[in-house]
Design a protein around this motif. Structure first.
Motif, PDB file in Angstrom:
ATOM      1  N   LEU A  66       0.815  -1.205   0.000  1.00  0.00           N
ATOM      2  CA  LEU A  66       0.000   0.000   0.000  1.00  0.00           C
ATOM      3  C   LEU A  66       0.850   1.256   0.000  1.00  0.00           C
ATOM      4  CD1 LEU A  66      -2.677  -0.544   2.815  1.00  0.00           C
ATOM      5  CD2 LEU A  66      -3.060  -0.631   0.344  1.00  0.00           C
ATOM      6  N   ARG A  67       0.317   2.310  -0.608  1.00  0.00           N
ATOM      7  CA  ARG A  67       0.802   3.663  -0.331  1.00  0.00           C
ATOM      8  C   ARG A  67       0.328   4.043   1.064  1.00  0.00           C
ATOM      9  NH1 ARG A  67      -1.062   7.883  -4.556  1.00  0.00           N
ATOM     10  NH2 ARG A  67       0.843   7.155  -5.584  1.00  0.00           N
ATOM     11  N   LEU A  68       1.237   4.584   1.860  1.00  0.00           N
ATOM     12  CA  LEU A  68       0.872   4.974   3.220  1.00  0.00           C
ATOM     13  C   LEU A  68       1.707   6.176   3.631  1.00  0.00           C
ATOM     14  CD1 LEU A  68      -0.966   3.738   5.545  1.00  0.00           C
ATOM     15  CD2 LEU A  68       1.163   2.885   6.518  1.00  0.00           C
ATOM     16  N   ALA A  69       1.066   7.140   4.269  1.00  0.00           N
ATOM     17  CA  ALA A  69       1.812   8.269   4.824  1.00  0.00           C
ATOM     18  C   ALA A  69       2.763   7.765   5.900  1.00  0.00           C
ATOM     19  CB  ALA A  69       0.852   9.301   5.412  1.00  0.00           C
ATOM     20  N   SER A  70       3.817   8.524   6.144  1.00  0.00           N
ATOM     21  CA  SER A  70       4.760   8.168   7.197  1.00  0.00           C
ATOM     22  C   SER A  70       4.012   7.889   8.491  1.00  0.00           C
ATOM     23  CB  SER A  70       5.761   9.309   7.419  1.00  0.00           C
ATOM     24  OG  SER A  70       6.529   9.074   8.570  1.00  0.00           O
ATOM     25  N   ARG A  71       4.342   6.792   9.136  1.00  0.00           N
ATOM     26  CA  ARG A  71       3.635   6.391  10.351  1.00  0.00           C
ATOM     27  C   ARG A  71       3.684   7.466  11.423  1.00  0.00           C
ATOM     28  NH1 ARG A  71       3.367   0.358  11.117  1.00  0.00           N
ATOM     29  NH2 ARG A  71       3.515  -0.489   9.021  1.00  0.00           N
ATOM     30  N   ARG A  72       4.751   8.226  11.455  1.00  0.00           N
ATOM     31  CA  ARG A  72       4.874   9.265  12.478  1.00  0.00           C
ATOM     32  C   ARG A  72       3.992  10.479  12.186  1.00  0.00           C
ATOM     33  NH1 ARG A  72       9.723   6.999  11.476  1.00  0.00           N
ATOM     34  NH2 ARG A  72      10.861   6.082  13.217  1.00  0.00           N
ATOM     35  N   ARG A  73       3.448  10.549  10.974  1.00  0.00           N
ATOM     36  CA  ARG A  73       2.661  11.715  10.590  1.00  0.00           C
ATOM     37  C   ARG A  73       1.169  11.420  10.499  1.00  0.00           C
ATOM     38  NH1 ARG A  73       5.273  14.495   5.443  1.00  0.00           N
ATOM     39  NH2 ARG A  73       3.620  15.968   5.947  1.00  0.00           N
ATOM     40  N   ILE A  74       0.779  10.163  10.718  1.00  0.00           N
ATOM     41  CA  ILE A  74      -0.636   9.830  10.641  1.00  0.00           C
ATOM     42  C   ILE A  74      -1.313  10.238  11.940  1.00  0.00           C
ATOM     43  CG2 ILE A  74      -2.322   7.966  10.439  1.00  0.00           C
ATOM     44  CD1 ILE A  74      -0.344   6.466   8.703  1.00  0.00           C
ATOM     45  N   GLY A  75      -2.209  11.203  11.847  1.00  0.00           N
ATOM     46  CA  GLY A  75      -2.863  11.710  13.044  1.00  0.00           C
ATOM     47  C   GLY A  75      -4.325  11.333  13.148  1.00  0.00           C
ATOM     48  N   ILE A  76      -4.762  10.341  12.372  1.00  0.00           N
ATOM     49  CA  ILE A  76      -6.167   9.938  12.380  1.00  0.00           C
ATOM     50  C   ILE A  76      -6.451   9.094  13.614  1.00  0.00           C
ATOM     51  CG2 ILE A  76      -7.963   8.717  11.103  1.00  0.00           C
ATOM     52  CD1 ILE A  76      -6.250   9.154   8.573  1.00  0.00           C
ATOM     53  N   GLU A  77      -7.523   9.434  14.315  1.00  0.00           N
ATOM     54  CA  GLU A  77      -7.906   8.669  15.500  1.00  0.00           C
ATOM     55  C   GLU A  77      -8.177   7.215  15.125  1.00  0.00           C
ATOM     56  OE1 GLU A  77     -11.242   8.744  19.091  1.00  0.00           O
ATOM     57  OE2 GLU A  77     -11.172  10.357  17.587  1.00  0.00           O
ATOM     58  N   GLY A  78      -7.620   6.298  15.877  1.00  0.00           N
ATOM     59  CA  GLY A  78      -7.812   4.878  15.621  1.00  0.00           C
ATOM     60  C   GLY A  78      -6.782   4.263  14.691  1.00  0.00           C
ATOM     61  N   MET A  79      -5.845   5.079  14.178  1.00  0.00           N
ATOM     62  CA  MET A  79      -4.887   4.549  13.213  1.00  0.00           C
ATOM     63  C   MET A  79      -3.837   3.640  13.847  1.00  0.00           C
ATOM     64  SD  MET A  79      -5.360   4.866  10.073  1.00  0.00           S
ATOM     65  CE  MET A  79      -3.722   4.322   9.603  1.00  0.00           C
ATOM     66  N   GLY A  80      -3.571   3.797  15.144  1.00  0.00           N
ATOM     67  CA  GLY A  80      -2.600   2.921  15.779  1.00  0.00           C
ATOM     68  C   GLY A  80      -2.998   1.465  15.658  1.00  0.00           C
ATOM     69  N   ALA A  81      -4.266   1.183  15.918  1.00  0.00           N
ATOM     70  CA  ALA A  81      -4.754  -0.199  15.823  1.00  0.00           C
ATOM     71  C   ALA A  81      -4.702  -0.697  14.385  1.00  0.00           C
ATOM     72  CB  ALA A  81      -6.179  -0.286  16.365  1.00  0.00           C
ATOM     73  N   ILE A  82      -5.009   0.184  13.418  1.00  0.00           N
ATOM     74  CA  ILE A  82      -4.985  -0.229  12.012  1.00  0.00           C
ATOM     75  C   ILE A  82      -3.562  -0.532  11.573  1.00  0.00           C
ATOM     76  CG2 ILE A  82      -5.441   0.533   9.642  1.00  0.00           C
ATOM     77  CD1 ILE A  82      -7.812   2.139  10.770  1.00  0.00           C
ATOM     78  N   LEU A  83      -2.596   0.281  12.026  1.00  0.00           N
ATOM     79  CA  LEU A  83      -1.204   0.006  11.690  1.00  0.00           C
ATOM     80  C   LEU A  83      -0.747  -1.329  12.280  1.00  0.00           C
ATOM     81  CD1 LEU A  83       0.349   3.551  12.129  1.00  0.00           C
ATOM     82  CD2 LEU A  83      -0.116   2.364   9.982  1.00  0.00           C
ATOM     83  N   ASP A  84      -1.184  -1.621  13.500  1.00  0.00           N
ATOM     84  CA  ASP A  84      -0.869  -2.920  14.088  1.00  0.00           C
ATOM     85  C   ASP A  84      -1.460  -4.048  13.251  1.00  0.00           C
ATOM     86  OD1 ASP A  84       0.577  -1.837  16.193  1.00  0.00           O
ATOM     87  OD2 ASP A  84      -1.138  -1.779  17.555  1.00  0.00           O
ATOM     88  N   GLN A  85      -2.671  -3.837  12.759  1.00  0.00           N
ATOM     89  CA  GLN A  85      -3.328  -4.859  11.933  1.00  0.00           C
ATOM     90  C   GLN A  85      -2.616  -5.029  10.593  1.00  0.00           C
ATOM     91  OE1 GLN A  85      -7.155  -3.044  12.023  1.00  0.00           O
ATOM     92  NE2 GLN A  85      -7.559  -3.657  14.129  1.00  0.00           N
ATOM     93  N   LEU A  86      -2.153  -3.929  10.015  1.00  0.00           N
ATOM     94  CA  LEU A  86      -1.376  -4.022   8.777  1.00  0.00           C
ATOM     95  C   LEU A  86      -0.110  -4.837   9.005  1.00  0.00           C
ATOM     96  CD1 LEU A  86      -1.671  -0.376   7.370  1.00  0.00           C
ATOM     97  CD2 LEU A  86      -2.579  -2.452   6.307  1.00  0.00           C
ATOM     98  N   ASP A  87       0.558  -4.583  10.127  1.00  0.00           N
ATOM     99  CA  ASP A  87       1.770  -5.325  10.435  1.00  0.00           C
ATOM    100  C   ASP A  87       1.469  -6.808  10.635  1.00  0.00           C
ATOM    101  OD1 ASP A  87       3.325  -3.072  10.248  1.00  0.00           O
ATOM    102  OD2 ASP A  87       3.373  -2.683  12.402  1.00  0.00           O
ATOM    103  N   ALA A  88       0.370  -7.102  11.334  1.00  0.00           N
ATOM    104  CA  ALA A  88      -0.004  -8.496  11.555  1.00  0.00           C
ATOM    105  C   ALA A  88      -0.297  -9.198  10.238  1.00  0.00           C
ATOM    106  CB  ALA A  88      -1.222  -8.576  12.477  1.00  0.00           C
ATOM    107  N   ALA A  89      -0.862  -8.469   9.286  1.00  0.00           N
ATOM    108  CA  ALA A  89      -1.173  -9.043   7.977  1.00  0.00           C
ATOM    109  C   ALA A  89       0.041  -9.085   7.058  1.00  0.00           C
ATOM    110  CB  ALA A  89      -2.294  -8.240   7.313  1.00  0.00           C
TER     111      ALA A  89
END
Length: 300
Positions: free
Chosen positions: A173-196
């Motif tokens: 996927l195209r994804l903004a830098s993890r340190r710059r993502i300020g969307i509420e709930g994105m931490g859990a989604i990033l964890d899910q991306l890593d798990a996948a």
């Protein structure tokens, strides 16, 4: 927020301080002037990948290029919007099956805000899957997914769809830098991306030159100041003839970007800066070599 141990560049086998660049040409398939800029950019310039608008009238020219150039690094530019005032397109799905995605004339919504106001998430996901399936059926060996106008990247519920598609089709996927993502709930989604096991670039540059006259200085400075890791730069290379000028407000900038990135001077700059040029195919290969952790992404 997911904890990262190695950058994507390191996972690809580069040194920790290496600077790698994906230069992606967006909007392949939009119109012939756009297509010519992308095709020449991939063949003559330093572009390493492109993403295709499956919904657009000139999709078949892009698909024909893909079939005749199987080594080309081509992804799918997932779209829920048709942003131009006088040039429109609708969904790949039958309009009656995704009524929340279209306006009263049957076109996709013009703005991201209208998508968020009107679209049903289940219809959005069904349409996006139809776009991917149409591209694959046309013989396109898709290397990645990204999001037209960022619709799938600006709200967590849409980002969950984006993540599911990457997981199901095993595509980076195209994804903004993890340190710059300020969307509420994105931490859990990033964890899910890593798990996948979904692979993404380390950095994303989605803004372009403020004016046509600043094109060379803007891109040159950006290349010189790339950070370690894999950076994706996106732009929209095109030939600004009457066709493109009639619909795209930024036609002149699109051609200026095209001219910059096919110039030998730019190729020499990249070489001088010791920037490694990579494509999404390398990220896809990395992703598919490493099976995901058996933790499924959430479903509706």
């Amino acid at each position: 927020m997911a904890n990262e141990t190695k950058s994507t560049a390191e996972r690809l086998g580069y040194a920790a301080d290496a600077r790698a660049l994906i230069l992606n040409a967006d909007d392949f398939g939009m119109c012939h002037d756009q297509n010519e800029g992308v095709m020449r950019g991939l063949k003559e310039g330093v572009f390493t990948s492109s993403t295709i608008l499956v919904t657009c009238p000139w999709f078949e020219e892009a698909a024909d290029f893909a079939r005749n150039n199987p080594a080309a690094d081509l992804g799918i530019h997932l779209t829920l919007t048709a942003e131009w005032d006088s040039y429109k397109w609708g969904p790949v799905s039958a309009r009656h099956s995704v009524p929340s995605l279209v306006d009263e004339r049957g076109y996709l919504w013009q703005t991201v805000a209208q998508v968020y106001e009107h679209a049903r998430l289940d219809e959005a996901e069904a349409e996006l899957r139809a776009q991917i399936d149409k591209a694959l059926a046309a013989g396109i060996d898709a290397t990645h997914l990204d999001s037209h106008m960022g619709t799938l990247q600006l709200r967590a519920d849409y980002h969950q769809i984006y993540a599911r598609l990457a997981d199901d089709y095993r595509l980076p996927l195209r994804l903004a830098s993890r340190r710059r993502i300020g969307i509420e709930g994105m931490g859990a989604i990033l964890d899910q991306l890593d798990a996948a096991g979904v692979v993404t670039p380390d950095h994303l540059v989605f803004n372009g030159p403020p004016t046509v006259s600043e094109t060379e200085s803007y891109w040159t400075n950006l290349i010189r100041t790339l950070k370690p890791g894999v950076t994706e730069i996106l732009c929209h290379p095109a030939i600004a003839r009457d066709e493109l000028k009639s619909c795209a407000r930024d036609a002149a900038q699109r051609e200026a970007d095209f001219r910059y990135f096919i110039a030998d001077k730019t190729r020499q700059l990249i070489k001088h800066e010791r920037v490694e040029m990579v494509g999404f195919r390398q990220l896809r290969d990395l992703m598919r070599r490493n099976p995901p952790t058996p933790v499924p992404l959430p479903r509706r």
